[in-house]
Design an enzyme around this catalytic site. Structure first.
Site, PDB file in Angstrom:
ATOM      1  N   TYR B 109       0.863  -1.182   0.000  1.00 42.03           N
ATOM      2  CA  TYR B 109       0.000   0.000   0.000  1.00 42.03           C
ATOM      3  C   TYR B 109       0.899   1.231   0.000  1.00 42.03           C
ATOM      4  CZ  TYR B 109      -3.047   3.703   1.776  1.00 42.03           C
ATOM      5  OH  TYR B 109      -3.733   4.881   1.923  1.00 42.03           O
ATOM      6  N   GLU B 198      -3.947   7.417  -3.372  1.00 39.75           N
ATOM      7  CA  GLU B 198      -3.896   6.117  -2.731  1.00 39.75           C
ATOM      8  C   GLU B 198      -3.673   5.053  -3.803  1.00 39.75           C
ATOM      9  OE1 GLU B 198      -6.307   4.848   1.003  1.00 39.75           O
ATOM     10  OE2 GLU B 198      -7.419   4.187  -0.757  1.00 39.75           O
TER      11      GLU B 198
END
Lengths: 290, 391
Positions: B109, B198
């Site tokens: 991530y 993101e």
């Protein structure tokens, strides 16, 4: 006494001759604020509202001895104006303009801090020491002089809170609208100790919102350092998660910054937390009657 | 403002942030043509909506043949996708992204957001890719690395080293690739006035390359004026029609589930008004901030938008005039009653600048359905009572 500004504070206006700047500078002058001049590039040497206009903040400070600047320039020029004020030795910049890009404010705030210049705002109603000095856009007539200090993220809730305090027969020492943007100047944590030290202030009203953690920080600070009674309201208890409610700051996400969390933290710090903003005045009256 | 995954990846590509090859499609035919152009042998068919959790909701599927691309595109295009971020009503899928399948070895991530407390952007990274980052933050916060980057110095070598060592990337060639990836991401975050980026997951392939398998970006609305290229990416079909219409008139509107329409000046007071209605046993139907420049026209528009909601049984106008002068609001209410059929009781509380003049205007107009209130508590109580009576 009061905090940050009083009847002797010398104020200049950046964006003095613009529509908003003119209108509100005139209102501030009528309130009694010592506006000593203004800055509009290429209009230096002229006069506006009976006060001198300068091309740069540096010239204005040299000629007038101003220590505070009220900023009304358009959003994309805010950072430039704030940094110019800091560079010229201004001690406090009150930034009224709404819609300044966040990246610009990061740079401007960092520069201001480096130059020991305090800032209030942006996107805020400003600061008022009742019946002495109004630097901002609030309706002056609702702020009667008294012993209650007020700190609020929201402009109209500042008016609502002050109005209720005055209707209960009390008044305001100084009220500060800190704004609800992601990057702001003075916050609860910096303003609370000023009110604690101000002999004229006997109680403090703190109005917060969902989003961010400034109120949580304030709660921790109050627990350790504030002896005066504090009344608080947090707006947005009924706001749905993840939805933005006007202010960039008023957004709840990921479980952090909810009204419930903030209210619990403040209550644990001994703050009287009201559920409806309609109860602010009554709660202040009760706190001061003790 | 938010953009789609395929648009975020266009920006990534411009900055040299590696992504799998992909093409956007608005029809099944186009999806098939895209798949042929990409060549396969594995494709991913991805629903393009402004919400996370698409995979779990059935909006992201793997295809191993052109026929399968066609079949999945038919299924996904036009479906209403419900994820944890769309709300129960879901979102209609109007665009697809057909992408090359990737050889996934590891899922990571990586994100960039503003850290409000430090007042600078923070790069967030985690080895727990592919999961909802909110859950990781809640269950195992130690698995999220946060590196704040001071814009005054920009992304430095030490930021990169903290990231790769934190993520356990030990191969020097891989370290170099990841640091380059992260520094480009930081650069594009800053240069485009992004509010958040993101990438979940960011994958490591079998050959040790890093690829942005997903991409989500949001931008600072206040800065869009200096990014016409970003503004051109706005997909208005992804936005709530009423909220958008309100925005075009300088109003900030969010629809809610209740029965009492609210028209208030200032975001804080608007939320405080909703809270007070709730406290008094009513339910707010919306958040509506008329802002600092309200006039007769914008206020009338506000009524129109509020009244589109058939659930609204009463309207509470709560104005504390600072910049907004109450006489203007009063005129707006009069105007609104001429333009819109206001068929529910309107409770009006006007206080602050020019409040006496406003009261005078409303009194002289003598409109049925308009009920005056003296303060916030009084107004909220009257609105709650009016809504109950209407049932």
């Amino acid at each position: 006494m009061s905090i940050l500004v009083n009847k002797d504070t010398k104020v200049i206006v950046q964006g003095f001759t613009g529509k908003e700047g003119s209108f509100h500078a005139e209102q501030c002058l009528a309130y009694g604020t010592k506006i000593v001049g203004g800055v509009t590039p290429n209009k230096g040497g002229s006069e506006h509202l009976g006060k001198p206009v300068f091309n740069t903040v540096k010239e204005a400070v040299q000629a007038t001895g101003a220590t505070v600047s009220m900023i009304f320039v358009p959003p994309v020029f805010v950072a430039d104006a704030v940094m110019e004020a800091a560079d010229a030795g201004i001690e406090l910049a009150v930034i009224i303009t709404e819609g300044a890009p966040v990246r610009d404010m990061q740079a401007a705030k960092a520069y201001a801090t480096k130059h020991n210049m305090k800032t209030i705002g942006p996107n805020c109603p400003g600061i008022i020491t009742a019946e002495e000095c109004k630097i901002g856009i609030m309706p002056g007539m609702i702020f009667k002089k008294g012993n209650v200090g007020l700190i609020s993220k929201s402009g109209t809730l500042t008016y609502e809170g002050a109005n209720q305090v005055c209707k209960e027969g009390f008044g305001i020492s100084t009220a500060v609208g800190i704004g609800g943007d992601p990057i702001i100047g003075l916050s609860y944590k910096q303003l609370l100790p000023l009110f604690e030290a101000d002999p004229e202030t006997h109680a403090i009203v703190m109005i917060g919102e969902i989003g961010g953690d400034l109120e949580i920080q304030a709660a921790a600070f109050i627990k350790e350092h504030i002896t005066k009674p504090v009344v608080a309201f947090i707006a947005g208890q009924t706001a749905p998660k993840g939805k933005r409610m006007g202010h960039a700051g008023a957004i709840v996400s990921g479980g952090a910054g909810t009204a419930a969390e903030k209210m619990a933290a403040l209550e644990a710090a001994g703050v009287k937390v009201v559920v409806s903003p309609a109860d602010i005045g009554k709660a202040v009256a009760e706190a001061l009657a003790k | 403002m938010n953009i789609h995954e395929y648009q975020a990846k266009q920006i990534f590509a411009k900055y040299g942030v590696p992504t799998p090859k992909g093409l956007m499609a608005e029809s099944v035919e186009q999806a098939v043509a895209n798949a042929k152009e990409l060549g396969g042998p594995i494709w991913v068919v991805k629903a393009q909506i402004h919400a996370g959790g698409r995979g779990l909701g059935g909006g992201v599927k793997l295809a191993r043949s052109i026929e399968e691309v066609e079949k999945l595109s038919k299924e996904i295009l036009g479906m209403t996708l419900v994820t944890h971020q769309t709300g129960p009503e879901g979102k209609l899928v109007q665009k697809l992204y057909i992408e090359d399948g990737a050889d996934i070895k590891d899922e990571l991530y990586l994100g960039v957001v503003l850290d409000r407390a430090r007042e600078m952007p923070v790069i967030m990274a985690s080895t727990e890719g592919g999961m909802a980052i909110e859950d990781v933050a809640h269950d195992s916060p130690e698995k999220i690395i946060k590196i704040a980057v001071d814009p005054a110095i920009g992304f430095q070598g030490f930021h990169g080293r903290e990231l790769v060592f934190g993520l356990g990337i030990t191969d020097p060639a891989e370290q170099k690739k990841f640091i380059s990836f992260a520094s480009k991401l930081y650069k594009l975050y800053m240069e485009n006035d992004a509010e958040m980026i993101e990438i979940n997951p960011l994958v490591k392939t079998g050959s040790g390359d890093f690829l942005a398998l997903d991409g989500k970006m949001g931008f600072d609305d206040s800065a869009l004026g200096r990014h016409p290229d970003i503004e051109a990416m706005r997909d208005i079909s992804e936005e709530d029609a009423d909220e958008r219409e309100a925005g075009e008139h300088g109003l900030s509107y969010v629809s809610l589930d209740g029965e009492i329409g609210c028209m208030v000046n200032g975001a804080g007071l608007a939320m405080g008004t909703m809270d007070t209605i709730n406290y008094m046993g009513g339910t707010p139907a919306n958040f509506l901030d008329v802002g600092g420049k309200a006039n007769a026209e914008t206020v009338a528009k506000g009524f129109e938008i509020i009244l589109k909601n058939p659930k609204v049984k009463a309207i509470f106008v709560n104005i504390f005039g600072g910049i907004v002068r109450c006489d203007r609001i009063a005129n707006g209410i009069l105007e609104a009653t001429k333009l819109v059929d206001v068929h529910v009781p309107v409770i009006v509380r006007l206080d602050g600048t020019n409040a006496p003049e406003a009261a005078e205007i409303l009194r002289n107009a003598n409109i049925a359905n308009v009920i005056a209130a003296t303060d916030l508590a009084d107004g909220a109580a009257k609105a709650v009572a009016a809504a109950k009576q209407a049932k």
